[in-house]
Design a protein around this motif. Structure first.
Motif, PDB file in Angstrom:
ATOM      1  N   GLY A 285       0.839  -1.191   0.000  1.00  0.00           N
ATOM      2  CA  GLY A 285       0.000   0.000   0.000  1.00  0.00           C
ATOM      3  C   GLY A 285       0.869   1.233   0.000  1.00  0.00           C
ATOM      4  O   GLY A 285       2.102   1.159   0.059  1.00  0.00           O
ATOM      5  N   SER A 286       0.248   2.390  -0.055  1.00  0.00           N
ATOM      6  CA  SER A 286       1.022   3.637  -0.020  1.00  0.00           C
ATOM      7  C   SER A 286       1.624   3.833   1.374  1.00  0.00           C
ATOM      8  O   SER A 286       1.084   3.367   2.373  1.00  0.00           O
ATOM      9  N   VAL A 287       2.746   4.519   1.431  1.00  0.00           N
ATOM     10  CA  VAL A 287       3.475   4.731   2.680  1.00  0.00           C
ATOM     11  C   VAL A 287       2.772   5.817   3.495  1.00  0.00           C
ATOM     12  O   VAL A 287       2.395   6.864   2.966  1.00  0.00           O
ATOM     13  N   VAL A 288       2.608   5.554   4.790  1.00  0.00           N
ATOM     14  CA  VAL A 288       2.096   6.564   5.719  1.00  0.00           C
ATOM     15  C   VAL A 288       3.327   7.258   6.299  1.00  0.00           C
ATOM     16  O   VAL A 288       4.128   6.625   6.993  1.00  0.00           O
ATOM     17  N   ASP A 289       3.494   8.553   5.996  1.00  0.00           N
ATOM     18  CA  ASP A 289       4.701   9.283   6.408  1.00  0.00           C
ATOM     19  C   ASP A 289       4.935   9.231   7.912  1.00  0.00           C
ATOM     20  O   ASP A 289       6.035   8.974   8.367  1.00  0.00           O
ATOM     21  N   SER A 290       3.894   9.527   8.690  1.00  0.00           N
ATOM     22  CA  SER A 290       4.033   9.480  10.143  1.00  0.00           C
ATOM     23  C   SER A 290       2.702   9.098  10.770  1.00  0.00           C
ATOM     24  O   SER A 290       1.637   9.422  10.243  1.00  0.00           O
ATOM     25  N   LEU A 291       2.789   8.417  11.880  1.00  0.00           N
ATOM     26  CA  LEU A 291       1.620   7.952  12.614  1.00  0.00           C
ATOM     27  C   LEU A 291       1.835   8.331  14.079  1.00  0.00           C
ATOM     28  O   LEU A 291       2.765   7.852  14.722  1.00  0.00           O
ATOM     29  N   MET A 292       0.990   9.214  14.572  1.00  0.00           N
ATOM     30  CA  MET A 292       1.125   9.720  15.937  1.00  0.00           C
ATOM     31  C   MET A 292       0.695   8.641  16.938  1.00  0.00           C
ATOM     32  O   MET A 292      -0.063   7.733  16.590  1.00  0.00           O
ATOM     33  N   PRO A 293       1.152   8.720  18.184  1.00  0.00           N
ATOM     34  CA  PRO A 293       0.741   7.742  19.198  1.00  0.00           C
ATOM     35  C   PRO A 293      -0.779   7.666  19.309  1.00  0.00           C
ATOM     36  O   PRO A 293      -1.455   8.687  19.391  1.00  0.00           O
ATOM     37  N   GLY A 294      -1.304   6.452  19.246  1.00  0.00           N
ATOM     38  CA  GLY A 294      -2.744   6.234  19.329  1.00  0.00           C
ATOM     39  C   GLY A 294      -3.499   6.416  18.032  1.00  0.00           C
ATOM     40  O   GLY A 294      -4.664   6.055  17.933  1.00  0.00           O
ATOM     41  N   GLU A 295      -2.850   6.958  17.002  1.00  0.00           N
ATOM     42  CA  GLU A 295      -3.526   7.212  15.728  1.00  0.00           C
ATOM     43  C   GLU A 295      -3.719   5.917  14.957  1.00  0.00           C
ATOM     44  O   GLU A 295      -2.869   5.028  14.953  1.00  0.00           O
ATOM     45  N   GLU A 296      -4.875   5.813  14.285  1.00  0.00           N
ATOM     46  CA  GLU A 296      -5.198   4.636  13.479  1.00  0.00           C
ATOM     47  C   GLU A 296      -5.586   5.087  12.081  1.00  0.00           C
ATOM     48  O   GLU A 296      -6.314   6.068  11.922  1.00  0.00           O
ATOM     49  N   VAL A 297      -5.089   4.385  11.061  1.00  0.00           N
ATOM     50  CA  VAL A 297      -5.404   4.716   9.676  1.00  0.00           C
ATOM     51  C   VAL A 297      -5.772   3.442   8.913  1.00  0.00           C
ATOM     52  O   VAL A 297      -5.358   2.342   9.276  1.00  0.00           O
ATOM     53  N   LEU A 298      -6.540   3.641   7.849  1.00  0.00           N
ATOM     54  CA  LEU A 298      -6.876   2.554   6.937  1.00  0.00           C
ATOM     55  C   LEU A 298      -5.899   2.605   5.772  1.00  0.00           C
ATOM     56  O   LEU A 298      -5.754   3.650   5.128  1.00  0.00           O
TER      57      LEU A 298
END
Length: 178
Positions: free
Chosen positions: A125-138
């Motif tokens: 899939g595409s790269v998620v640049d940054s993911l903050m603590p507790g953050e959720e993405v599809l």
């Protein structure tokens, strides 16, 4: 929790401030805003130590849950059985969460497909640049792969990020389409 009309909301709460406490109580209070709405659901309650770097695959979908199922231009419903001549290229997805206390960078999710004893992929899939603590993405993965024969399709997902991961046990997930 900010009010959102007509939708269930997911909430991740960091209770690390309670660390070391000999007892703690959680209280839930809600208001339907005068619209006769009802419903509260608690699921997957877990109290554990939070690690600094911890990427988690929360759910694996053998479809793309983001588009509306009422969009007749796209096939967005999850099928469990479909005639071979109606199958289109498979798009799979995963909910990915930063379960740690630090920022995760360059998060990627890839999948391999096992069908009729043959492995296909990996597809990323595409790269998620940054993911903050507790953050959720599809994360969606359009594989471009279409089965050419009948049979079960096994999806194996793997999530990675830059740097070490303090708990590798939750970096993968799977789903089976029959």
């Amino acid at each position: 929790i900010p009010a959102v009309e007509g939708e269930w909301q997911r909430l991740f709460v960091d209770l690390s401030a309670l660390s070391g406490s000999t007892s703690a109580r959680l209280r839930f209070r809600w208001n339907d805003g005068g619209v006769w709405a009802s419903g509260i659901a608690l699921d997957d309650v877990c109290v554990r130590q939070r690690l600094a770097q911890d990427l988690s695959i929360v759910a694996v979908y053998p479809h793309d849950p983001a588009p509306s199922p009422f969009n007749t231009a796209d096939r967005t419903l999850r099928y469990t059985e479909i005639p071979l001549e109606q199958v289109e290229a498979l798009t799979v997805s995963a909910d990915v969460r930063n379960s740690g206390t630090g920022i995760l960078r360059n998060v990627t999710v890839s999948t391999t497909i096992l069908h009729d004893g043959q492995e296909f992929g990996p597809f990323a899939g595409s790269v998620v640049d940054s993911l903050m603590p507790g953050e959720e993405v599809l994360v969606r993965i359009p594989t471009g792969w279409t089965p050419t024969a009948l049979g079960a399709v096994d999806l194996n997902m793997l999530g990675t990020a830059d740097g070490p991961d303090d708990d590798m046990n939750d970096n993968s997930g799977m789903s089976i389409i029959h």
